[in-house]
Design a protein around this motif. Structure first.
Motif, mmCIF file in Angstrom:
data_model
loop_
_atom_site.group_PDB
_atom_site.id
_atom_site.type_symbol
_atom_site.label_atom_id
_atom_site.label_comp_id
_atom_site.label_asym_id
_atom_site.label_seq_id
_atom_site.Cartn_x
_atom_site.Cartn_y
_atom_site.Cartn_z
ATOM 1 N N MET A 191 22.765 -8.519 -6.200
ATOM 2 C CA MET A 191 23.522 -7.714 -5.254
ATOM 3 C C MET A 191 24.170 -8.620 -4.224
ATOM 4 S SD MET A 191 24.407 -4.719 -4.022
ATOM 5 C CE MET A 191 23.418 -3.672 -5.046
ATOM 6 N N PRO A 192 25.465 -8.464 -3.979
ATOM 7 C CA PRO A 192 26.114 -9.279 -2.965
ATOM 8 C C PRO A 192 25.479 -9.067 -1.602
ATOM 9 C CG PRO A 192 27.734 -8.121 -4.320
ATOM 10 C CD PRO A 192 26.388 -7.578 -4.682
ATOM 11 N N SER A 193 25.593 -10.076 -0.724
ATOM 12 C CA SER A 193 24.950 -10.016 0.582
ATOM 13 C C SER A 193 25.546 -8.942 1.473
ATOM 14 C CB SER A 193 25.057 -11.373 1.269
ATOM 15 O OG SER A 193 26.411 -11.749 1.414
ATOM 16 N N ASP A 194 26.756 -8.456 1.156
ATOM 17 C CA ASP A 194 27.375 -7.438 2.004
ATOM 18 C C ASP A 194 27.094 -6.025 1.505
ATOM 19 O OD1 ASP A 194 28.870 -7.667 -0.260
ATOM 20 O OD2 ASP A 194 30.823 -7.687 0.723
ATOM 21 N N ARG B 133 27.442 9.566 -14.234
ATOM 22 C CA ARG B 133 28.366 9.515 -15.373
ATOM 23 C C ARG B 133 29.232 8.262 -15.354
ATOM 24 N NH1 ARG B 133 29.305 15.226 -14.198
ATOM 25 N NH2 ARG B 133 31.316 14.673 -13.269
ATOM 26 N N VAL B 134 29.202 7.516 -14.261
ATOM 27 C CA VAL B 134 30.043 6.322 -14.117
ATOM 28 C C VAL B 134 29.156 5.084 -14.203
ATOM 29 C CG1 VAL B 134 31.655 5.094 -12.607
ATOM 30 C CG2 VAL B 134 31.659 7.594 -12.662
ATOM 31 N N GLU B 135 29.508 4.168 -15.093
ATOM 32 C CA GLU B 135 28.653 3.004 -15.351
ATOM 33 C C GLU B 135 28.361 2.186 -14.097
ATOM 34 O OE1 GLU B 135 28.459 -0.932 -18.259
ATOM 35 O OE2 GLU B 135 30.134 0.463 -18.396
ATOM 36 N N GLN B 136 29.374 1.959 -13.267
ATOM 37 C CA GLN B 136 29.183 1.089 -12.105
ATOM 38 C C GLN B 136 28.300 1.711 -11.025
ATOM 39 O OE1 GLN B 136 33.555 1.439 -10.998
ATOM 40 N NE2 GLN B 136 32.684 1.088 -8.975
ATOM 41 N N THR B 137 28.084 3.028 -11.077
ATOM 42 C CA THR B 137 27.300 3.688 -10.022
ATOM 43 C C THR B 137 26.025 4.355 -10.535
ATOM 44 O OG1 THR B 137 28.513 5.782 -10.265
ATOM 45 C CG2 THR B 137 29.411 4.176 -8.730
ATOM 46 N N GLN B 138 25.812 4.359 -11.852
ATOM 47 C CA GLN B 138 24.731 5.181 -12.398
ATOM 48 C C GLN B 138 23.340 4.678 -12.045
ATOM 49 O OE1 GLN B 138 24.618 3.486 -17.004
ATOM 50 N NE2 GLN B 138 25.886 5.242 -16.474
ATOM 51 N N HIS B 139 23.205 3.407 -11.640
ATOM 52 C CA HIS B 139 21.873 2.880 -11.322
ATOM 53 C C HIS B 139 21.626 2.720 -9.820
ATOM 54 C CE1 HIS B 139 21.117 2.345 -15.518
ATOM 55 N NE2 HIS B 139 22.159 1.556 -15.673
ATOM 56 N N ILE B 140 22.566 3.135 -8.991
ATOM 57 C CA ILE B 140 22.358 3.037 -7.541
ATOM 58 C C ILE B 140 21.274 4.029 -7.134
ATOM 59 C CG2 ILE B 140 23.405 3.386 -5.272
ATOM 60 C CD1 ILE B 140 26.089 2.580 -6.501
ATOM 61 N N PRO B 141 20.225 3.565 -6.456
ATOM 62 C CA PRO B 141 19.165 4.497 -6.055
ATOM 63 C C PRO B 141 19.652 5.503 -5.020
ATOM 64 C CG PRO B 141 18.743 2.293 -5.174
ATOM 65 C CD PRO B 141 19.921 2.175 -6.076
ATOM 66 N N VAL B 142 19.160 6.743 -5.148
ATOM 67 C CA VAL B 142 19.556 7.827 -4.241
ATOM 68 C C VAL B 142 18.307 8.491 -3.688
ATOM 69 C CG1 VAL B 142 20.729 10.055 -4.059
ATOM 70 C CG2 VAL B 142 21.694 8.261 -5.529
ATOM 71 N N ILE B 143 18.288 8.662 -2.364
ATOM 72 C CA ILE B 143 17.265 9.485 -1.710
ATOM 73 C C ILE B 143 17.977 10.730 -1.204
ATOM 74 C CG2 ILE B 143 15.623 9.672 0.185
ATOM 75 C CD1 ILE B 143 15.219 6.666 0.072
ATOM 76 N N LEU B 144 17.545 11.895 -1.688
ATOM 77 C CA LEU B 144 18.128 13.158 -1.228
ATOM 78 C C LEU B 144 17.353 13.690 -0.028
ATOM 79 C CD1 LEU B 144 18.941 15.204 -4.477
ATOM 80 C CD2 LEU B 144 20.560 14.171 -2.887
ATOM 81 N N LEU B 145 18.078 14.290 0.901
ATOM 82 C CA LEU B 145 17.477 14.869 2.099
ATOM 83 C C LEU B 145 17.784 16.367 2.131
ATOM 84 C CD1 LEU B 145 18.736 12.185 4.660
ATOM 85 C CD2 LEU B 145 16.600 12.155 3.362
ATOM 86 N N THR B 146 16.790 17.161 2.467
ATOM 87 C CA THR B 146 17.020 18.599 2.601
ATOM 88 C C THR B 146 16.276 19.143 3.806
ATOM 89 O OG1 THR B 146 16.808 20.751 1.520
ATOM 90 C CG2 THR B 146 15.125 19.122 1.002
ATOM 91 N N GLY B 147 16.897 20.104 4.472
ATOM 92 C CA GLY B 147 16.265 20.726 5.634
ATOM 93 C C GLY B 147 15.847 22.150 5.364
ATOM 94 N N PHE B 148 15.815 22.551 4.089
ATOM 95 C CA PHE B 148 15.539 23.949 3.748
ATOM 96 C C PHE B 148 14.174 24.146 3.108
ATOM 97 C CE2 PHE B 148 20.069 23.664 4.206
ATOM 98 C CZ PHE B 148 20.414 24.859 4.823
ATOM 99 N N GLY B 149 13.281 23.183 3.267
ATOM 100 C CA GLY B 149 11.924 23.340 2.763
ATOM 101 C C GLY B 149 11.819 23.121 1.271
ATOM 102 N N LEU C 185 19.753 -10.167 -10.964
ATOM 103 C CA LEU C 185 19.311 -10.584 -12.293
ATOM 104 C C LEU C 185 20.381 -10.280 -13.341
ATOM 105 C CD1 LEU C 185 16.972 -11.773 -13.932
ATOM 106 C CD2 LEU C 185 16.074 -9.460 -14.191
ATOM 107 N N GLU C 186 21.025 -9.119 -13.233
ATOM 108 C CA GLU C 186 22.106 -8.769 -14.166
ATOM 109 C C GLU C 186 23.253 -9.775 -14.074
ATOM 110 O OE1 GLU C 186 23.256 -4.738 -13.366
ATOM 111 O OE2 GLU C 186 22.022 -3.980 -15.004
ATOM 112 N N HIS C 187 23.589 -10.181 -12.852
ATOM 113 C CA HIS C 187 24.655 -11.182 -12.665
ATOM 114 C C HIS C 187 24.268 -12.495 -13.358
ATOM 115 C CE1 HIS C 187 27.364 -8.914 -10.210
ATOM 116 N NE2 HIS C 187 26.512 -8.754 -9.214
ATOM 117 N N GLU C 188 23.014 -12.907 -13.204
ATOM 118 C CA GLU C 188 22.558 -14.152 -13.828
ATOM 119 C C GLU C 188 22.620 -14.056 -15.352
ATOM 120 O OE1 GLU C 188 18.792 -15.629 -12.524
ATOM 121 O OE2 GLU C 188 19.235 -15.235 -10.414
ATOM 122 N N VAL C 189 22.198 -12.924 -15.890
ATOM 123 C CA VAL C 189 22.223 -12.742 -17.345
ATOM 124 C C VAL C 189 23.653 -12.794 -17.867
ATOM 125 C CG1 VAL C 189 21.804 -11.074 -19.200
ATOM 126 C CG2 VAL C 189 20.047 -11.466 -17.464
#
Length: 198
Positions: free
Chosen positions: A1-4, A72-88, A132-136
């Motif tokens: 992952m780039p530093s930025d 559905r998009v290769e470049q974004t499909q592995h980005i981790p997501v935390i969902l937030l909800t205020g409705f219990g 690691l993917e970049h190195e491979v």
């Protein structure tokens, strides 16, 4: 992952954005913000997002809609997501979220300490994975480039091509165990000689 790489916080309420930014500030990561699902998607597709902190219920494009598109998009499909909800607690929401590969589903109000712990783990793990993917990919390109150079050697003389131009199938040095059977055989033969002499 780039530093930025940064964490993108997505919520349609300004006070929630501010509270989440304050909770994550001690981690020292770069933070971005979006106030709608549509804006979040645009930022994610531009790249450099290493984790998404995403409100479920937003006007027009919901948090689940954002995740569905990302998966559905290769470049974004592995980005981790935390969902937030205020409705219990919501069984249907939980089922849908985890079926989409969401890393976690947190209820508001959010405990800052728990949030920082989860975010640090997910963000750092994703950084290591992408690095690691970049190195491979770099190693594969290097091997391919080396192979291409080997293929462009002088093909005019085909006499020794199969033996001289192909990469060696075995290491240049012998395997450490290759001489062991000979030494044992010699030792056994010497032992037999000693017995014969006596």
């Amino acid at each position: 992952m780039p530093s930025d790489a940064r964490i993108l916080i997505v919520d349609d309420h300004e006070d929630t954005l501010y509270a989440l930014e304050s909770a994550l500030a001690p981690l020292g990561y770069r933070l971005g913000r979006a106030t709608s699902g549509d804006e979040a998607l645009k930022q994610v597709l531009r790249g450099q997002v290493g984790l998404l902190l995403l409100d479920v219920r937003m006007p027009a494009v919901s948090g689940l809609d954002v995740v569905r598109y990302m998966r559905r998009v290769e470049q974004t499909q592995h980005i981790p997501v935390i969902l937030l909800t205020g409705f219990g607690p919501d069984h249907d929401l939980t089922t849908a979220a985890f079926a989409l590969g969401v890393a976690d589903l947190l209820m508001k109000p959010i405990d800052p300490w728990a949030l920082r712990t989860k975010v640090r783990y997910l963000f750092d793990t994703h950084q290591r994975h992408v690095a690691l993917e970049h190195e491979v990919r770099a190693l594969r390109a290097l091997v391919k480039d080396h192979g291409d150079h080997g293929d462009h050697r002088d093909h005019g003389d085909h006499r020794d091509h199969t033996e001289a131009d192909e990469p060696p199938r075995r290491p240049a040095l012998p395997h450490p165990d290759t001489r062991v059977p000979l030494q044992r055989a010699q030792g056994a033969h010497n032992g037999k000689l000693e017995q014969d002499r006596t």
